[in-house]
Enzyme design. Sequence first.
Site, PDB file in Angstrom:
ATOM      1  N   ASP A  90       0.857  -1.192   0.000  1.00  0.00           N
ATOM      2  CA  ASP A  90       0.000   0.000   0.000  1.00  0.00           C
ATOM      3  C   ASP A  90       0.889   1.237   0.000  1.00  0.00           C
ATOM      4  O   ASP A  90       1.430   1.623   1.039  1.00  0.00           O
ATOM      5  CB  ASP A  90      -0.901   0.004   1.234  1.00  0.00           C
ATOM      6  CG  ASP A  90      -2.111  -0.886   1.040  1.00  0.00           C
ATOM      7  OD1 ASP A  90      -2.452  -1.641   1.954  1.00  0.00           O
ATOM      8  OD2 ASP A  90      -2.709  -0.835  -0.057  1.00  0.00           O
TER       9      ASP A  90
ATOM     10  N   ASP B 199     -10.467  -4.575  -1.477  1.00  0.00           N
ATOM     11  CA  ASP B 199      -9.462  -4.216  -0.477  1.00  0.00           C
ATOM     12  C   ASP B 199     -10.113  -3.326   0.575  1.00  0.00           C
ATOM     13  O   ASP B 199     -10.640  -2.269   0.266  1.00  0.00           O
ATOM     14  CB  ASP B 199      -8.327  -3.458  -1.190  1.00  0.00           C
ATOM     15  CG  ASP B 199      -7.272  -2.949  -0.231  1.00  0.00           C
ATOM     16  OD1 ASP B 199      -6.345  -2.264  -0.697  1.00  0.00           O
ATOM     17  OD2 ASP B 199      -7.384  -3.217   0.981  1.00  0.00           O
TER      18      ASP B 199
END
Length: 228
Positions: free
Chosen positions: A36, A178
């Site tokens: 991320d 996600d």
Amino acid sequence: MKPIQIAPSVLPVDFSRLGEAICELDQAGVDLIQWDVMDGQFVPNLTFGPDIIASTRSLTKLQFEAHLMVLTPEAMASRYVEAGCSRLIVHAEACANLRHTLEVINDLGAASAVALNPETPASAVCDVLDLVDLILVMTVRPGFGGQKYIQTMEPKIAEVRQMISSANLDDKVNVEVDGGISAETVSGAAKSGANILIAGSALFRDPKGLTHAVQQIRETATSAFNSR
Ligand code: DX5
């Protein structure tokens, strides 16, 4: 249709032992690793530069994908490919010319993908399905792990899957979700058509350990996805 894949977000790991955590995730049976990447502008958080990712590349053979939660994905794309990411996920909201950005990534030899924030409609990607191998439907607001799964995203997941199926691209284009994914929430996402599931905190809070957590999410997702 691609099989179900379980990928950890590296966000919740103990960064003081990042290398060991990557090895533990590999041993726990995940299918790929998601980094991320946050720039402190597109989202109010700052995380991994390319050099951090590059430092762990030799520790596993698993695919690395970079979820670029950044304002200028094109400017950094080549650095993340050189660091060992073979898929770059850009946010539709950060791209003035989405097609061009995806073509830049494809020209670097990486797979390109688009992420949609909760407020962004599926229609934002209808013209780029020919360029990508994945569409990511965010089920939380980007920026932090440990948030609650937004169940009202499930119709959008189904809409994206339907767009891909109508274009006969199910064998080429994945649907990824996600945010807030756990054994309790994954069946709704998979039943709606998601086949790549990103989990962060749910993997690390399982008292029976990472392997159990990965297995449980995979089994739940597989039966839900196959029941569509
Ligand atoms: C948000 C992040 C998180 C992370 C997973 O920007 O992308 O969604 O990957 O977080 P959990 O699984 O803890 O919700």
